[in-house]
Scaffold this active site. Structure first.
Site, PDB file in Angstrom:
ATOM      1  N   LEU A 125       0.824  -1.200   0.000  1.00  0.00           N
ATOM      2  CA  LEU A 125       0.000   0.000   0.000  1.00  0.00           C
ATOM      3  C   LEU A 125       0.860   1.252   0.000  1.00  0.00           C
ATOM      4  CD1 LEU A 125      -2.686  -0.976   2.671  1.00  0.00           C
ATOM      5  CD2 LEU A 125      -2.906  -1.102   0.182  1.00  0.00           C
ATOM      6  N   SER A 126       0.367   2.301  -0.641  1.00  0.00           N
ATOM      7  CA  SER A 126       1.089   3.567  -0.627  1.00  0.00           C
ATOM      8  C   SER A 126       1.046   4.157   0.779  1.00  0.00           C
ATOM      9  CB  SER A 126       0.458   4.549  -1.607  1.00  0.00           C
ATOM     10  OG  SER A 126      -0.805   4.982  -1.126  1.00  0.00           O
TER      11      SER A 126
END
Length: 209
Positions: free
Chosen positions: A68-69
């Site tokens: 995930l960012s």
């Protein structure tokens, strides 16, 4: 000495890059990051979890899985609103970064993470150990089953998108607990829900983000 300078330089560079990333996150999200989340982002060495371009504000491929960012992690944990001492479950251990952020807020021994993928469980354990979050428990489980032997949980974070939260995860929440998950199959909305009240009344989703 020259050797000491070389030893210190990577740490200073990582700290600077981390600070730049956090500044970019607040701009990307469009609102200030809550102080506990901000402090955790500052303390957790993302480079221990994402070796290549750790401070890029985008999703990253790591060992065949999509990490995930940082912006997504910040949004999820802000919606989760964890507090020190909360018993917490992360469904979808992934690379272990989200669990490390939570460990900084609630305490490492209060964080449990599960994943159905055996290789990801091993990766998350290794990453967390290298970043000094060894007490975080990472186990191989079907995410929809949760971790009933450690329930109830004050906070549950489901990283995978769903149309509705799995009933067994809701059943493992404490009375005042909160479960956060991305809702939808296309465009997704981050939703926080509470369990059914003991008097039988339903609680509607508390927050959509």
């Amino acid at each position: 000495t020259v050797l000491e300078d070389r030893a210190l330089r990577p740490r200073m560079d990582d700290a600077s890059l981390r600070a730049d990333m956090i500044e970019g996150l607040e701009h990307q999200i469009g609102e200030p990051i809550e102080p506990p989340v901000l402090t955790a982002l500052q303390r957790v060495p993302r480079e221990a979890f994402v070796p290549d371009a750790p401070y890029a504000n985008r999703p990253t491929e790591v060992h065949g899985t999509r990490a995930l960012s940082p912006a997504t992690v910040a949004r999820m944990i802000s919606a989760l609103a964890p507090e020190e001492g909360d018993e917490t479950l992360v469904v979808g251990a992934g690379i272990g970064y989200t669990a490390a952020i939570l460990a900084e807020i609630v305490g490492a021994r209060r964080v449990h993470a599960i994943d159905v993928d055996r290789e990801l469980v091993a990766l998350a354990r290794s990453n967390l150990a290298s970043a000094n979050y060894d007490p975080v428990l990472v186990d191989r489980r079907d995410g929809s089953e949760g971790l009933p032997e450690y329930a109830p949980f004050d906070r549950v974070l489901l990283e995978a998108a769903a149309v509705r939260p799995p009933r067994r995860l809701l059943a493992q929440l404490s009375e005042d607990g909160r479960l956060v998950f991305p809702r939808g199959t296309g465009a997704q909305t981050l939703v926080a829900v509470r369990p059914r009240r003991t008097d039988g009344a339903d609680r509607s989703p508390e927050a959509d983000r």
